[in-house]
Design a protein around this motif. Structure first.
Motif, PDB file in Angstrom:
ATOM      1  N   PRO A   8       0.835  -1.215   0.000  1.00  0.00           N
ATOM      2  CA  PRO A   8       0.000   0.000   0.000  1.00  0.00           C
ATOM      3  C   PRO A   8       0.866   1.259   0.000  1.00  0.00           C
ATOM      4  N   ARG A   9       0.348   2.308  -0.618  1.00  0.00           N
ATOM      5  CA  ARG A   9       1.023   3.602  -0.537  1.00  0.00           C
ATOM      6  C   ARG A   9       0.817   4.128   0.879  1.00  0.00           C
ATOM      7  N   LEU A  10       1.895   4.566   1.490  1.00  0.00           N
ATOM      8  CA  LEU A  10       1.785   5.038   2.869  1.00  0.00           C
ATOM      9  C   LEU A  10       2.747   6.169   3.129  1.00  0.00           C
ATOM     10  N   TYR A  11       2.650   6.697   4.337  1.00  0.00           N
ATOM     11  CA  TYR A  11       3.508   7.778   4.789  1.00  0.00           C
ATOM     12  C   TYR A  11       4.304   7.297   5.990  1.00  0.00           C
ATOM     13  N   SER A  12       5.556   7.740   6.058  1.00  0.00           N
ATOM     14  CA  SER A  12       6.462   7.342   7.125  1.00  0.00           C
ATOM     15  C   SER A  12       7.093   8.576   7.756  1.00  0.00           C
ATOM     16  N   CYS A  13       7.611   8.386   8.958  1.00  0.00           N
ATOM     17  CA  CYS A  13       8.368   9.428   9.651  1.00  0.00           C
ATOM     18  C   CYS A  13       9.598   9.774   8.808  1.00  0.00           C
ATOM     19  N   CYS A  14       9.863  11.054   8.614  1.00  0.00           N
ATOM     20  CA  CYS A  14      11.000  11.479   7.796  1.00  0.00           C
ATOM     21  C   CYS A  14      12.327  11.156   8.470  1.00  0.00           C
ATOM     22  N   ASN A  15      12.315  10.955   9.771  1.00  0.00           N
ATOM     23  CA  ASN A  15      13.541  10.732  10.535  1.00  0.00           C
ATOM     24  C   ASN A  15      13.956   9.263  10.548  1.00  0.00           C
ATOM     25  N   CYS A  16      13.003   8.344  10.799  1.00  0.00           N
ATOM     26  CA  CYS A  16      13.349   6.924  10.978  1.00  0.00           C
ATOM     27  C   CYS A  16      12.603   5.974  10.044  1.00  0.00           C
ATOM     28  N   ARG A  17      11.707   6.501   9.230  1.00  0.00           N
ATOM     29  CA  ARG A  17      10.925   5.722   8.263  1.00  0.00           C
ATOM     30  C   ARG A  17       9.921   4.759   8.904  1.00  0.00           C
ATOM     31  N   ASN A  18       9.539   5.016  10.121  1.00  0.00           N
ATOM     32  CA  ASN A  18       8.471   4.266  10.780  1.00  0.00           C
ATOM     33  C   ASN A  18       7.152   4.613  10.077  1.00  0.00           C
ATOM     34  N   HIS A  19       6.362   3.617   9.708  1.00  0.00           N
ATOM     35  CA  HIS A  19       5.089   3.863   9.021  1.00  0.00           C
ATOM     36  C   HIS A  19       4.100   4.527   9.969  1.00  0.00           C
ATOM     37  N   VAL A  20       3.480   5.630   9.521  1.00  0.00           N
ATOM     38  CA  VAL A  20       2.562   6.358  10.397  1.00  0.00           C
ATOM     39  C   VAL A  20       1.139   6.485   9.858  1.00  0.00           C
ATOM     40  N   SER A  21       0.929   6.316   8.536  1.00  0.00           N
ATOM     41  CA  SER A  21      -0.430   6.358   8.009  1.00  0.00           C
ATOM     42  C   SER A  21      -0.468   5.856   6.571  1.00  0.00           C
ATOM     43  N   LEU A  22      -1.650   5.445   6.156  1.00  0.00           N
ATOM     44  CA  LEU A  22      -1.865   4.996   4.785  1.00  0.00           C
ATOM     45  C   LEU A  22      -2.363   6.150   3.914  1.00  0.00           C
ATOM     46  N   HIS A  23      -1.998   6.116   2.644  1.00  0.00           N
ATOM     47  CA  HIS A  23      -2.487   7.137   1.711  1.00  0.00           C
ATOM     48  C   HIS A  23      -4.015   7.125   1.646  1.00  0.00           C
ATOM     49  N   ASP A  24      -4.618   5.950   1.780  1.00  0.00           N
ATOM     50  CA  ASP A  24      -6.083   5.844   1.737  1.00  0.00           C
ATOM     51  C   ASP A  24      -6.761   6.589   2.885  1.00  0.00           C
ATOM     52  N   ASP A  25      -6.010   6.943   3.919  1.00  0.00           N
ATOM     53  CA  ASP A  25      -6.566   7.638   5.076  1.00  0.00           C
ATOM     54  C   ASP A  25      -6.465   9.159   4.978  1.00  0.00           C
ATOM     55  N   VAL A  26      -5.947   9.675   3.856  1.00  0.00           N
ATOM     56  CA  VAL A  26      -5.865  11.130   3.667  1.00  0.00           C
ATOM     57  C   VAL A  26      -7.271  11.680   3.432  1.00  0.00           C
ATOM     58  N   CYS A  72      11.205   7.152  17.082  1.00  0.00           N
ATOM     59  CA  CYS A  72      12.251   8.163  17.326  1.00  0.00           C
ATOM     60  C   CYS A  72      11.755   9.393  18.079  1.00  0.00           C
ATOM     61  N   LEU A  73      10.448   9.472  18.332  1.00  0.00           N
ATOM     62  CA  LEU A  73       9.812  10.568  19.071  1.00  0.00           C
ATOM     63  C   LEU A  73       9.890  11.920  18.358  1.00  0.00           C
ATOM     64  N   GLN A  74      10.070  11.901  17.045  1.00  0.00           N
ATOM     65  CA  GLN A  74       9.988  13.117  16.228  1.00  0.00           C
ATOM     66  C   GLN A  74       8.556  13.640  16.282  1.00  0.00           C
ATOM     67  N   VAL A  75       8.371  14.941  16.496  1.00  0.00           N
ATOM     68  CA  VAL A  75       7.033  15.527  16.435  1.00  0.00           C
ATOM     69  C   VAL A  75       6.592  15.524  14.973  1.00  0.00           C
ATOM     70  N   LEU A  76       5.441  14.899  14.697  1.00  0.00           N
ATOM     71  CA  LEU A  76       4.941  14.790  13.327  1.00  0.00           C
ATOM     72  C   LEU A  76       3.799  15.754  13.038  1.00  0.00           C
ATOM     73  N   GLY A  77       3.075  16.145  14.073  1.00  0.00           N
ATOM     74  CA  GLY A  77       1.908  17.002  13.909  1.00  0.00           C
ATOM     75  C   GLY A  77       1.065  16.970  15.161  1.00  0.00           C
ATOM     76  N   TRP A  78      -0.255  16.890  14.994  1.00  0.00           N
ATOM     77  CA  TRP A  78      -1.138  16.871  16.153  1.00  0.00           C
ATOM     78  C   TRP A  78      -2.415  16.101  15.857  1.00  0.00           C
ATOM     79  N   LYS A  79      -3.141  15.806  16.920  1.00  0.00           N
ATOM     80  CA  LYS A  79      -4.448  15.159  16.826  1.00  0.00           C
ATOM     81  C   LYS A  79      -5.490  16.121  17.377  1.00  0.00           C
ATOM     82  N   TYR A  80      -6.598  16.237  16.661  1.00  0.00           N
ATOM     83  CA  TYR A  80      -7.726  17.033  17.156  1.00  0.00           C
ATOM     84  C   TYR A  80      -8.538  16.178  18.117  1.00  0.00           C
TER      85      TYR A  80
END
Length: 107
Positions: A8-26, A72-80
């Motif tokens: 699947p197309r997905l998004y990862s942390c820019c620092n460590c490449r840990n997967h954080v979300s799927l493109h289908d969830d945009v 890696c505890l990089q700040v990625l954004g926020w949750k509402y």
């Protein structure tokens, strides 16, 4: 001959490449983050949420929590967590990731 693995197309942390979300969830690619453009996601994975706090954002008062990569505890954004204006309620439970903090994988 090497076999191409397609996932699947997905998004990862820019620092460590840990997967954080799927493109289908945009949900939207027209959000403004602290550091520039950002994406709104319906779901996230491999993240840790910080403490809840009330903040005045461009669209009004919201209760939000910072979201960190679980590796890696990089700040990625926020949750509402909560939107106080009725027309902003659709954001509740959703995640904003800064474009500068995530990278595309399997595109």
């Amino acid at each position: 001959m090497a076999q191409l693995i397609i996932g699947p197309r997905l998004y990862s942390c820019c620092n460590c490449r840990n997967h954080v979300s799927l493109h289908d969830d945009v949900i939207s690619n027209s959000f403004q983050g602290r550091y520039g453009r950002a994406l709104l996601f319906s779901h996230a994975m491999n993240i840790v949420a910080g403490p809840k706090q009330d903040k005045h954002l461009l669209t009004g008062l919201h209760t939000v929590c910072d979201v960190y990569c679980s590796d890696c505890l990089q700040v990625l954004g926020w949750k509402y967590e909560r939107a106080y204006q009725q027309n902003q309620k659709y954001k509740e439970g959703k995640f904003v990731f800064e474009n500068s903090k995530i990278v595309k994988e399997n595109w």
